[in-house]
Design a protein around this motif. Structure first.
Motif, PDB file in Angstrom:
ATOM      1  N   THR A 165       0.827  -1.205   0.000  1.00 12.22           N
ATOM      2  CA  THR A 165       0.000   0.000   0.000  1.00 12.22           C
ATOM      3  C   THR A 165       0.861   1.255   0.000  1.00 12.22           C
ATOM      4  O   THR A 165       1.888   1.315   0.680  1.00 12.22           O
ATOM      5  N   MET A 166       0.436   2.246  -0.786  1.00 11.35           N
ATOM      6  CA  MET A 166       1.059   3.570  -0.788  1.00 11.35           C
ATOM      7  C   MET A 166      -0.039   4.588  -0.497  1.00 11.35           C
ATOM      8  O   MET A 166      -1.188   4.387  -0.910  1.00 11.35           O
ATOM      9  N   GLY A 167       0.321   5.644   0.182  1.00  4.98           N
ATOM     10  CA  GLY A 167      -0.728   6.594   0.533  1.00  4.98           C
ATOM     11  C   GLY A 167      -0.208   7.950   0.932  1.00  4.98           C
ATOM     12  O   GLY A 167       1.011   8.199   0.963  1.00  4.98           O
ATOM     13  N   TRP A 168      -1.170   8.820   1.204  1.00  2.88           N
ATOM     14  CA  TRP A 168      -0.880  10.180   1.654  1.00  2.88           C
ATOM     15  C   TRP A 168      -1.719  10.493   2.900  1.00  2.88           C
ATOM     16  O   TRP A 168      -2.914  10.166   2.955  1.00  2.88           O
ATOM     17  N   HIS A 169      -1.062  11.111   3.849  1.00  6.95           N
ATOM     18  CA  HIS A 169      -1.728  11.654   5.027  1.00  6.95           C
ATOM     19  C   HIS A 169      -1.417  13.141   5.090  1.00  6.95           C
ATOM     20  O   HIS A 169      -0.530  13.631   4.384  1.00  6.95           O
ATOM     21  N   ARG A 170      -2.131  13.850   5.950  1.00  9.25           N
ATOM     22  CA  ARG A 170      -1.814  15.261   6.155  1.00  9.25           C
ATOM     23  C   ARG A 170      -2.000  15.617   7.622  1.00  9.25           C
ATOM     24  O   ARG A 170      -2.738  14.945   8.352  1.00  9.25           O
ATOM     25  N   GLN A 171      -1.330  16.690   8.006  1.00 11.29           N
ATOM     26  CA  GLN A 171      -1.384  17.113   9.401  1.00 11.29           C
ATOM     27  C   GLN A 171      -1.252  18.625   9.500  1.00 11.29           C
ATOM     28  O   GLN A 171      -0.421  19.233   8.815  1.00 11.29           O
ATOM     29  N   VAL A 172      -2.081  19.195  10.364  1.00  9.09           N
ATOM     30  CA  VAL A 172      -1.973  20.613  10.697  1.00  9.09           C
ATOM     31  C   VAL A 172      -1.579  20.713  12.159  1.00  9.09           C
ATOM     32  O   VAL A 172      -1.860  19.802  12.948  1.00  9.09           O
ATOM     33  N   PRO A 173      -0.933  21.797  12.551  1.00 11.25           N
ATOM     34  CA  PRO A 173      -0.498  21.941  13.949  1.00 11.25           C
ATOM     35  C   PRO A 173      -1.657  21.787  14.920  1.00 11.25           C
ATOM     36  O   PRO A 173      -2.735  22.341  14.721  1.00 11.25           O
ATOM     37  N   GLY A 174      -1.423  20.982  15.943  1.00  9.64           N
ATOM     38  CA  GLY A 174      -2.430  20.797  16.975  1.00  9.64           C
ATOM     39  C   GLY A 174      -3.466  19.735  16.682  1.00  9.64           C
ATOM     40  O   GLY A 174      -4.344  19.480  17.510  1.00  9.64           O
ATOM     41  N   LYS A 175      -3.365  19.119  15.497  1.00 11.88           N
ATOM     42  CA  LYS A 175      -4.322  18.073  15.140  1.00 11.88           C
ATOM     43  C   LYS A 175      -3.594  16.787  14.798  1.00 11.88           C
ATOM     44  O   LYS A 175      -2.413  16.785  14.470  1.00 11.88           O
ATOM     45  N   GLN A 176      -4.347  15.691  14.867  1.00  9.28           N
ATOM     46  CA  GLN A 176      -3.766  14.399  14.512  1.00  9.28           C
ATOM     47  C   GLN A 176      -3.572  14.287  13.005  1.00  9.28           C
ATOM     48  O   GLN A 176      -4.292  14.910  12.215  1.00  9.28           O
ATOM     49  N   ARG A 177      -2.590  13.478  12.636  1.00  8.40           N
ATOM     50  CA  ARG A 177      -2.385  13.190  11.221  1.00  8.40           C
ATOM     51  C   ARG A 177      -3.593  12.397  10.717  1.00  8.40           C
ATOM     52  O   ARG A 177      -4.070  11.476  11.394  1.00  8.40           O
ATOM     53  N   GLU A 178      -4.078  12.749   9.526  1.00  3.82           N
ATOM     54  CA  GLU A 178      -5.266  12.089   9.001  1.00  3.82           C
ATOM     55  C   GLU A 178      -5.003  11.550   7.596  1.00  3.82           C
ATOM     56  O   GLU A 178      -4.223  12.131   6.824  1.00  3.82           O
ATOM     57  N   LEU A 179      -5.679  10.457   7.283  1.00  5.64           N
ATOM     58  CA  LEU A 179      -5.553   9.841   5.970  1.00  5.64           C
ATOM     59  C   LEU A 179      -6.200  10.723   4.916  1.00  5.64           C
ATOM     60  O   LEU A 179      -7.311  11.222   5.098  1.00  5.64           O
ATOM     61  N   VAL A 180      -5.506  10.880   3.797  1.00  8.46           N
ATOM     62  CA  VAL A 180      -6.065  11.582   2.649  1.00  8.46           C
ATOM     63  C   VAL A 180      -6.532  10.563   1.609  1.00  8.46           C
ATOM     64  O   VAL A 180      -7.685  10.562   1.192  1.00  8.46           O
ATOM     65  N   ALA A 181      -5.606   9.678   1.209  1.00 11.84           N
ATOM     66  CA  ALA A 181      -5.925   8.682   0.196  1.00 11.84           C
ATOM     67  C   ALA A 181      -4.882   7.576   0.241  1.00 11.84           C
ATOM     68  O   ALA A 181      -3.756   7.789   0.691  1.00 11.84           O
TER      69      ALA A 181
ATOM     70  N   MET B 188      -4.083  17.079  -6.799  1.00 11.31           N
ATOM     71  CA  MET B 188      -5.023  17.824  -5.960  1.00 11.31           C
ATOM     72  C   MET B 188      -5.610  18.971  -6.768  1.00 11.31           C
ATOM     73  O   MET B 188      -4.882  19.875  -7.201  1.00 11.31           O
ATOM     74  N   ASN B 189      -6.917  18.904  -7.007  1.00  3.53           N
ATOM     75  CA  ASN B 189      -7.628  19.938  -7.747  1.00  3.53           C
ATOM     76  C   ASN B 189      -8.635  20.638  -6.844  1.00  3.53           C
ATOM     77  O   ASN B 189      -8.969  20.133  -5.768  1.00  3.53           O
ATOM     78  N   SER B 190      -9.110  21.770  -7.287  1.00  4.98           N
ATOM     79  CA  SER B 190     -10.115  22.533  -6.531  1.00  4.98           C
ATOM     80  C   SER B 190      -9.708  22.701  -5.073  1.00  4.98           C
ATOM     81  O   SER B 190     -10.496  22.471  -4.152  1.00  4.98           O
ATOM     82  N   LEU B 191      -8.470  23.102  -4.881  1.00  5.93           N
ATOM     83  CA  LEU B 191      -7.946  23.210  -3.519  1.00  5.93           C
ATOM     84  C   LEU B 191      -8.644  24.299  -2.722  1.00  5.93           C
ATOM     85  O   LEU B 191      -9.034  25.347  -3.271  1.00  5.93           O
ATOM     86  N   LYS B 192      -8.799  24.030  -1.430  1.00  4.83           N
ATOM     87  CA  LYS B 192      -9.455  24.950  -0.503  1.00  4.83           C
ATOM     88  C   LYS B 192      -8.469  25.357   0.596  1.00  4.83           C
ATOM     89  O   LYS B 192      -7.527  24.613   0.881  1.00  4.83           O
ATOM     90  N   PRO B 193      -8.713  26.476   1.250  1.00  3.44           N
ATOM     91  CA  PRO B 193      -7.835  26.849   2.369  1.00  3.44           C
ATOM     92  C   PRO B 193      -7.746  25.757   3.435  1.00  3.44           C
ATOM     93  O   PRO B 193      -6.689  25.591   4.057  1.00  3.44           O
ATOM     94  N   ASP B 194      -8.827  25.003   3.638  1.00  2.00           N
ATOM     95  CA  ASP B 194      -8.808  23.919   4.623  1.00  2.00           C
ATOM     96  C   ASP B 194      -7.884  22.777   4.242  1.00  2.00           C
ATOM     97  O   ASP B 194      -7.594  21.915   5.075  1.00  2.00           O
ATOM     98  N   ASP B 195      -7.417  22.745   3.004  1.00  2.00           N
ATOM     99  CA  ASP B 195      -6.468  21.717   2.580  1.00  2.00           C
ATOM    100  C   ASP B 195      -5.036  22.057   2.994  1.00  2.00           C
ATOM    101  O   ASP B 195      -4.129  21.245   2.807  1.00  2.00           O
ATOM    102  N   THR B 196      -4.837  23.248   3.538  1.00  2.00           N
ATOM    103  CA  THR B 196      -3.505  23.648   3.993  1.00  2.00           C
ATOM    104  C   THR B 196      -3.024  22.720   5.097  1.00  2.00           C
ATOM    105  O   THR B 196      -3.693  22.528   6.106  1.00  2.00           O
ATOM    106  N   ALA B 197      -1.859  22.125   4.879  1.00  2.00           N
ATOM    107  CA  ALA B 197      -1.315  21.144   5.824  1.00  2.00           C
ATOM    108  C   ALA B 197       0.054  20.698   5.328  1.00  2.00           C
ATOM    109  O   ALA B 197       0.457  21.015   4.206  1.00  2.00           O
ATOM    110  N   VAL B 198       0.733  19.946   6.175  1.00  2.00           N
ATOM    111  CA  VAL B 198       1.921  19.210   5.724  1.00  2.00           C
ATOM    112  C   VAL B 198       1.440  17.843   5.256  1.00  2.00           C
ATOM    113  O   VAL B 198       0.741  17.145   6.000  1.00  2.00           O
TER     114      VAL B 198
END
Length: 121
Positions: free
Chosen positions: A33-49, A82-92
């Protein structure tokens, strides 16, 4: 040793697009399996795809219809369009790979160093 090198992050305006890449190299017997997660400060890392070796994909609800994950098995590389990006997509954004380094070794998960994605006008 296994190395994961990510690229493609940056600053983009809302509604814009970015493509992330993550190439795995080193001592690799088989990648599952290969995948992507993302994380913003103060929140847990979450699965993207995620995507398995056969090509089946899984997306979190917040990116369905906007993001597309793909992989090139010959290059040991996973992509995230990543298309139609939103400010909420801001993360590492971190790539992760579940692989086996030897035929007799137990598979393990490896992580990339992370790449910053900022969506802002």
């Amino acid at each position: 040793q296994v190395q994961l090198v990510e690229s493609g992050g940056g600053l983009v305006q809302p509604g814009g697009s970015l493509r992330l890449s993550c190439a795995a190299s080193g001592s690799i017997f088989s990648i599952y399996t290969m995948g992507w997660h993302r994380q913003v400060p103060g929140k847990q890392r979450e699965l993207v795809a995620s995507i398995i070796s056969g090509g089946s994909t899984n997306y979190s609800d917040f990116v369905k219809g906007r993001f597309t994950i793909s992989r090139d098995n010959a290059k040991n590389t996973v992509y995230l369009q990543m298309n139609s990006l939103k400010p909420d997509d801001t993360a590492v954004y971190y790539c992760n790979v579940f692989l086996r380094i030897r035929s007799y070794a137990a598979p393990s998960t490896y992580w990339g160093q992370g790449t910053q994605v900022t969506v802002s006008s």
